[in-house]
Design an enzyme around this catalytic site. Structure first.
Site, mmCIF file in Angstrom:
data_model
loop_
_atom_site.group_PDB
_atom_site.id
_atom_site.type_symbol
_atom_site.label_atom_id
_atom_site.label_comp_id
_atom_site.label_asym_id
_atom_site.label_seq_id
_atom_site.Cartn_x
_atom_site.Cartn_y
_atom_site.Cartn_z
ATOM 1 N N SER A 159 0.457 -1.447 -0.290
ATOM 2 C CA SER A 159 -0.025 -0.142 0.009
ATOM 3 C C SER A 159 0.864 1.258 -0.039
ATOM 4 C CB SER A 159 -1.008 0.307 1.348
ATOM 5 O OG SER A 159 -0.191 -0.118 2.762
ATOM 6 N N ASN A 162 -0.751 7.342 1.153
ATOM 7 C CA ASN A 162 -1.692 8.196 1.242
ATOM 8 C C ASN A 162 -2.646 7.818 1.830
ATOM 9 O OD1 ASN A 162 -1.854 7.230 -0.579
ATOM 10 N ND2 ASN A 162 -3.080 8.809 -1.418
ATOM 11 N N GLU A 258 -2.712 -0.272 -9.407
ATOM 12 C CA GLU A 258 -3.113 0.755 -9.181
ATOM 13 C C GLU A 258 -2.016 2.033 -8.753
ATOM 14 O OE1 GLU A 258 -6.112 1.087 -9.608
ATOM 15 O OE2 GLU A 258 -6.922 -0.202 -9.145
ATOM 16 N N CYS A 292 -3.902 9.601 -5.135
ATOM 17 C CA CYS A 292 -3.973 9.571 -6.797
ATOM 18 C C CYS A 292 -5.007 9.857 -7.879
ATOM 19 C CB CYS A 292 -4.049 7.658 -6.931
ATOM 20 S SG CYS A 292 -6.052 7.162 -6.310
#
Ligand code: NAP
Ligand code: G3H
Length: 483
Positions: A159, A162, A258, A292
């Site tokens: 991960s 943020n 991602e 993002c």
């Protein structure tokens, strides 16, 4: 679990079901981005400990996979309850460690509990299917196919900083519900929050060994984890550069990425300006643009550009700037290095004659919100993701030119289109290369059960609750050959 030497907590790693110090004897200091001080230390886990953690996860996974879905769900629901019970403490950790406003940090914890509970429900309602062989041409096929979903084994969840709670749990919860073991590698800046989240999971009674939390620098243990033969699937969220590196390292391992974005807000000449201004402000500047899905460029029709810029200027100048403890919108960036990077993008644009509308002020890693007009294609800020509070305005003469500029980017996470003519908005949306296009709203991931994906350099595969459950399991087909 945690030792407190001279008021500074050193957190243990959670390895193969035990909270312990790493045999490396090394710890990593975690600096708060706004207190500018060390707020705790985490273990630098060794390769040997990674091996043991993966071995334990495989062992525990077999029994875990034999539990019914509702039995697995009991553990996860208890985890959600534990997170809510400890909302304040976990949120304080998030705020101190990644400099997110306290209110938003609390929202992140609550959103995560909701996500976990929804994941349980979604898994409970995912059914297999059966197929008849005679559905295919070429004579009678007396076959009955039963298609079920089964776990992959051990999932590696990596991960970013943020959303240290939410983006970690959005991998861990579906991985566990799908019947997998998990190795969780948090972002180093974000590991204390990650540890608190896993303490909650441990209190929920998760079987020992099923999940391990391996703290350590990505540059040190990252490749070892990614290339490990015991890892059966990787779910990664982070920067595109790291994502590209991972996809080279992890040969033939299912991978969901991602990654970064440069989400455009396309403002047509018939846009409702109230809606566009509100959405752009919120989309671009919340948490200092460290999302993002932040709006990272505005492509505005020249007929309404002056009006938009004037209205954005007025709103930018009203933004609260300062400490996350006061819930300021604009907070210090995650590191001095990040602030240097954002400043370099502003400097480059100004050297190349962009118009400074407001901003370009800096106190160490606190970058004031900066609006740049007349940004042109030769400027880095037109294309590069800043992950900071700088918004470039690019003026275009038509919807076609807006789409062309949107698609010239290497990224394709999300985009917003603002127009009061729904047919026109849909026409533009259809042409934009992005995972999601928002019409008359800001770019954002939620609601968390929607598919979430990026195209081009913004990602590979799909997240969102249902899709994560799918990507963390595989189909198993049993065929009954009938007389
Ligand atoms: P990052 O630097 O790419 O780090 C992400 C994670 O990867 C961290 O846990 C990091 O660990 C780890 N890592 C680094 N090198 C590794 C390696 N060789 N092998 C395995 N893991 C490795 O990203 P970040 O700065 O935390 O986050 C900001 C970026 O993430 C932005 O580009 C943003 O757009 C993107 N992001 C995308 C999404 C999305 O859903 N599309 C969501 C959030 C953020 P260390 O911390 O120890 O280095
Ligand atoms: O930073 C990336 C997150 O996936 C964005 O989530 O749109 O809810 O802020 P968000």
């Amino acid at each position: 679990m945690a030792s407190n030497v001279s008021e500074l907590t050193t957190y243990d790693a959670y390895l193969a079901g035990e909270w312990k110090k790493s045999s490396s004897g090394e710890t990593i200091a975690i600096q708060s981005p706004y207190l500018h001080d060390t707020i705790g230390r985490v273990q630098a886990v060794t390769q040997d400990e990674v091996d043991q953690a993966i071995k334990a996860a495989h062992k525990a996974q077999k029994e875990w996979a034999s539990l019914s879905l509702s039995e697995r769900g009991v553990f996860l629901n208890r985890w959600a309850d534990e997170l809510v019970k400890n909302e304040q403490d976990i949120a304080r950790s998030v705020m101190k460690e990644v400099g997110k406003g306290f209110k938003d940090s609390r929202k992140e914890v609550v959103r995560t509990a909701d996500l976990i509970r929804y994941t349980v429900q979604e898994a409970l309602h995912m059914h297999g299917e059966s197929l008849r062989g005679d559905g295919f041409p070429g004579g009678p096929q007396k076959k009955l196919g039963i298609v079920e979903r089964v776990p992959l084994g051990v999932v590696l969840a990596i991960s970013p900083f943020n959303y240290p709670i939410n983006l970690a749990a959005s991998k861990i919860a579906p991985a566990l519900m799908a019947g997998n073991g998990v190795i969780f590698k948090p972002a180093t800046q974000g590991s204390i929050s990650g540890i608190k989240m896993i303490e909650a999971l441990d209190r929920a009674g998760l079987p020992k060994g099923l999940l391990s939390l391996t703290t350590g620098r990505g540059s040190v243990i990252g490749d070892y984890l990614v290339e490990h033969k015991g890892i059966d699937m990787i779910s990664f969220t982070g920067g595109s550069k790291t994502g590209r590196h991972l996809s080279k390292q992890s040969v033939m391992i299912p991978l969901v990425l991602e990654l970064g974005g440069k989400d455009p807000a396309i403002v047509c000449d018939d846009a409702d300006m109230d809606v566009a201004v509100k959405s752009i402000m919120n989309g671009a500047f919340s948490y200092s643009g460290q999302r993002c899905t932040a709006i990272k460029r505005v492509l505005v029709n020249e007929k309404v550009a002056d009006e938009l810029v004037n209205r954005l200027k007025a709103e930018v100048e009203k933004l609260t700037i300062g400490s996350p403890e006061d819930d300021s919108t604009i907070v210090p960036l995650i590191s001095d290095k990040s602030a240097d990077f954002v400043q370099s993008l502003i400097d480059d644009a100004l050297t190349k004659k962009a118009t400074l509308v407001t901003g370009n002020k800096r106190e160490r890693n606190l970058i004031y919100p900066t609006l740049l007009d007349h940004v042109t294609e030769d400027m880095d800020v037109a294309w590069i993701e800043p992950f900071g509070p700088v918004l470039p305005i690019i003026r275009v003469s038509s919807d076609e030119q807006a789409v062309e500029m949107a698609n010239k980017s290497e990224y394709g996470l999300q985009a917003s289109v603002f127009s009061q003519d729904i047919d026109r908005a849909l026409e533009v949306a259809k042409e934009v290369e992005a995972g999601t296009v928002q019409i008359n709203g800001r770019t954002e991931r939620g609601p968390d059960h929607f598919p979430f994906l990026g195209v081009k350099a913004s990602g590979m595969g799909v997240q969102g609750i249902h899709n994560s459950l799918v990507s963390m399991s595989r189909q198993r087909v049993t065929v009954m050959n009938l007389k």
